[in-house]
Design a protein around this motif. Structure first.
Motif, PDB file in Angstrom:
ATOM      1  N   ASP A 231       0.458  -0.910   0.112  1.00 12.96           N
ATOM      2  CA  ASP A 231       0.352  -0.153  -0.149  1.00 12.96           C
ATOM      3  C   ASP A 231       1.088   1.573  -0.455  1.00 12.96           C
ATOM      4  OD1 ASP A 231      -2.918  -1.070   0.036  1.00 12.96           O
ATOM      5  OD2 ASP A 231      -2.179  -1.419   2.387  1.00 12.96           O
ATOM      6  N   CYS A 232       1.875   0.966   0.852  1.00 10.57           N
ATOM      7  CA  CYS A 232       2.999   1.863   0.616  1.00 10.57           C
ATOM      8  C   CYS A 232       3.766   2.603  -0.703  1.00 10.57           C
ATOM      9  CB  CYS A 232       3.857   2.034   1.962  1.00 10.57           C
ATOM     10  SG  CYS A 232       5.009   0.979   1.249  1.00 10.57           S
ATOM     11  N   LEU A 233       3.398   1.632  -1.495  1.00  8.78           N
ATOM     12  CA  LEU A 233       4.026   2.362  -2.987  1.00  8.78           C
ATOM     13  C   LEU A 233       3.050   3.008  -4.098  1.00  8.78           C
ATOM     14  CD1 LEU A 233       6.065  -0.909  -3.476  1.00  8.78           C
ATOM     15  CD2 LEU A 233       6.662   1.407  -2.579  1.00  8.78           C
ATOM     16  N   GLY A 234       1.635   3.004  -2.955  1.00 14.63           N
ATOM     17  CA  GLY A 234       0.639   4.875  -3.844  1.00 14.63           C
ATOM     18  C   GLY A 234       0.272   3.258  -4.533  1.00 14.63           C
ATOM     19  N   PHE A 235       0.077   3.885  -6.037  1.00 10.79           N
ATOM     20  CA  PHE A 235      -0.849   3.753  -7.358  1.00 10.79           C
ATOM     21  C   PHE A 235      -0.090   3.618  -8.685  1.00 10.79           C
ATOM     22  CE2 PHE A 235      -4.213   5.241  -4.279  1.00 10.79           C
ATOM     23  CZ  PHE A 235      -4.965   4.659  -4.742  1.00 10.79           C
ATOM     24  N   ARG A 236      -0.420   2.383  -9.326  1.00  7.61           N
ATOM     25  CA  ARG A 236      -0.213   1.498 -10.605  1.00  7.61           C
ATOM     26  C   ARG A 236      -0.979   1.759 -11.903  1.00  7.61           C
ATOM     27  NH1 ARG A 236       5.926   0.339 -10.413  1.00  7.61           N
ATOM     28  NH2 ARG A 236       6.023  -0.592 -12.879  1.00  7.61           N
ATOM     29  N   GLY A 237      -0.227   2.053 -12.903  1.00  6.58           N
ATOM     30  CA  GLY A 237      -1.655   1.962 -14.301  1.00  6.58           C
ATOM     31  C   GLY A 237      -0.549   2.095 -14.699  1.00  6.58           C
ATOM     32  N   ILE A 238      -0.769   1.737 -16.463  1.00  6.51           N
ATOM     33  CA  ILE A 238      -1.015   1.590 -17.836  1.00  6.51           C
ATOM     34  C   ILE A 238      -1.803   2.233 -18.230  1.00  6.51           C
ATOM     35  CG2 ILE A 238       0.671  -0.717 -17.894  1.00  6.51           C
ATOM     36  CD1 ILE A 238      -1.166  -2.249 -19.655  1.00  6.51           C
ATOM     37  N   PHE A 239      -1.228   3.381 -19.511  1.00  7.86           N
ATOM     38  CA  PHE A 239      -2.503   4.146 -19.606  1.00  7.86           C
ATOM     39  C   PHE A 239      -1.905   3.687 -22.085  1.00  7.86           C
ATOM     40  CE2 PHE A 239      -1.999   5.146 -15.026  1.00  7.86           C
ATOM     41  CZ  PHE A 239      -3.595   4.960 -15.099  1.00  7.86           C
ATOM     42  N   PRO A 240      -2.722   4.434 -22.166  1.00 10.08           N
ATOM     43  CA  PRO A 240      -2.943   4.547 -23.676  1.00 10.08           C
ATOM     44  C   PRO A 240      -1.579   5.809 -24.344  1.00 10.08           C
ATOM     45  CG  PRO A 240      -4.531   4.246 -23.674  1.00 10.08           C
ATOM     46  CD  PRO A 240      -4.431   4.684 -22.378  1.00 10.08           C
ATOM     47  N   SER A 241      -0.471   6.105 -24.475  1.00  9.44           N
ATOM     48  CA  SER A 241       1.051   6.940 -24.753  1.00  9.44           C
ATOM     49  C   SER A 241       0.060   8.283 -25.014  1.00  9.44           C
ATOM     50  CB  SER A 241       1.877   6.395 -25.276  1.00  9.44           C
ATOM     51  OG  SER A 241       2.379   5.215 -24.417  1.00  9.44           O
ATOM     52  N   ASN A 242      -0.786   8.224 -25.994  1.00  9.09           N
ATOM     53  CA  ASN A 242      -1.592   9.916 -26.504  1.00  9.09           C
ATOM     54  C   ASN A 242      -1.719  10.855 -26.094  1.00  9.09           C
ATOM     55  OD1 ASN A 242      -3.656   8.127 -26.728  1.00  9.09           O
ATOM     56  ND2 ASN A 242      -3.742   8.095 -29.483  1.00  9.09           N
ATOM     57  N   VAL A 243      -2.455  10.006 -24.146  1.00  5.55           N
ATOM     58  CA  VAL A 243      -3.400  10.720 -23.741  1.00  5.55           C
ATOM     59  C   VAL A 243      -2.435  11.303 -22.636  1.00  5.55           C
ATOM     60  CG1 VAL A 243      -5.526  10.226 -24.362  1.00  5.55           C
ATOM     61  CG2 VAL A 243      -4.495   8.933 -22.913  1.00  5.55           C
TER      62      VAL A 243
END
Length: 411
Positions: A231-243
């Motif tokens: 939990d202490c590392l926060g949030f992670r995600g993958i997102f389209p590179s053009n936005v």
């Protein structure tokens, strides 16, 4: 929308001014007020990570027999479907990411992967915005963010294991990017409390107040997830590179080096450089406590050594956060390089080595007995004036120290 170009900047000494380690002495390091501590949630584009895609009906079977963690949850139902989904167009329930590793047959670390299952069409609104979408021919996809420095060899290794499995493995690094959202204000949240904003928005121009993404049934749906390790590392995600991902405030995007410092403070190594490829024993790098290993999933590549080491009980070496100081306690910056050996001055024996170094901080793989026996006994080989102060992250289980009977002075 183009990615934001404004970056949060810190002084050069930033990475050495915040002292949150827990030391073996009765007193903790001084708690200095820093720009980091008051910056709020920070976001970093992780250029050190690339994104790959697994596609096909045999994806889960293929990965289940290969990786250290149980990926069958990606094939299970994700809660009840609803006719009207929240705006923007993200599912009301989704499977959290899975952290896993690929090992050698001898049980040594090769690569780590963060696996994500994108929302399928039936979990989102259709183009009319009046009900769930349906696409009977939609392929089964899993995405993974992986160490960019070993991307080509990882893809080659995966394809060698594929054999006749019906799964495609593609490099989609140009289309998707990996981001991390972290900081003190996020890490102080209770373990079972999600950050509401992160849990309720997909990618695009922040919160879709006009409901255009849902009403048009667009392909939105990428979102932030709690980091599957801690939990202490926060949030992670993958997102389209053009936005631009949601919640990327203009003054909060910061260089990836600050995320590295945040991880160092927490005692977490990442990738095939910090977790030495072909050499590292996963349990010494705390991968079990970081939710990367399942001990009841069945067979996978390298399982025998992991199971034997786990059931034996005592891990004699672990990765720990360290600080480099002089004899009088002053921080030493940029004098230590990865690979430097750490010597126990009391016995004259090698205690371990520096795994990662950033300014006056780093990660070290140390013998537990030498690391936490007493303070002031560790130094860099060939640099007697540079002392090494190991720390214990708050998330460590107490039994790790009890195993070595050197835990009495920890906070």
């Amino acid at each position: 929308m183009n990615r934001l170009k404004t970056y949060l900047t810190f002084p050069r000494s930033f990475a050495c001014s915040s002292r949150t380690f827990h030391h073996t002495s009765s007193k903790q390091f001084p708690d200095h007020k820093t720009h980091f501590e008051h910056a709020g949630p920070l976001l970093s584009l992780l250029k050190s990570r690339s994104v790959i895609r697994f596609r096909g009906p045999d994806t889960l079977k293929f990965l289940q027999g290969l990786l250290t963690n149980d990926v069958r949850r990606f094939g299970e139902p994700v809660g009840e479907k609803t006719a009207n989904l929240p705006t923007p167009n993200v599912p009301v329930a989704s499977v959290p990411p899975v952290y896993a590793a690929l090992l050698t047959p001898q049980g040594r670390f090769l690569y780590d992967l963060f696996l994500y299952k994108p929302p399928r069409s039936e979990m989102k609104l259709d183009k009319t915005g009046s009900g769930p979408g349906t696409d009977p021919d939609e392929p089964f996809d899993l995405f993974a963010d992986v160490d960019a420095s070993v991307l080509d060899e990882l893809l080659e290794a995966l394809k060698k294991y594929r054999l006749r499995s019906k799964v495609e493995i593609d490099n989609v690094a140009e289309d998707f990017s990996c981001w991390q959202r972290y900081g003190p204000s996020l890490s102080k949240k209770l373990p079972d409390v999600d950050e509401p904003e992160a849990a309720s928005v997909g990618w695009g121009a922040g919160v879709d107040r006009s409901a255009t993404s849902a009403s048009r049934g667009s392909n939105f749906g990428w979102q932030w997830f709690k980091d599957p390790r801690l939990d202490c590392l926060g949030f992670r995600g993958i997102f389209p590179s053009n936005v631009t991902p949601p919640l990327v405030e203009v003054d909060k995007e910061t260089d990836e080096e600050n995320y590295l410092f945040w991880r160092i403070k927490k005692g977490v190594a990442e990738g095939s450089t910090e977790i030495q490829k072909g050499e590292a024993v996963p349990l010494e790098y705390n991968l079990a406590a970081l939710n990367a290993i399942s001990f009841d999933k069945g067979c996978y590549v390298g399982q025998e050594l992991i199971a034997r080491t786990h059931h034996r009980g005592v891990i004699r070496k672990r990765i720990v956060p360290v600080r480099f100081v002089t004899n009088d306690g002053k921080e030493v910056e940029d004098k230590v390089t990865p690979g430097s050996e750490i010597i126990d001055t009391m016995s004259g024996k090698k205690a371990g080595f520096v795994n990662t170094a950033l300014g006056c901080c780093g990660l070290g793989l140390l013998r537990m007995e030498a690391a936490f026996r007493s303070s002031g006994n560790l130094s860099i080989e060939g640099q007697d004036s540079v002392k090494v102060e190991p720390g214990r992250p708050k998330w460590w289980p107490s039994e790790w120290l009890e195993d070595h009977q050197h835990h009495t002075a920890f906070a």
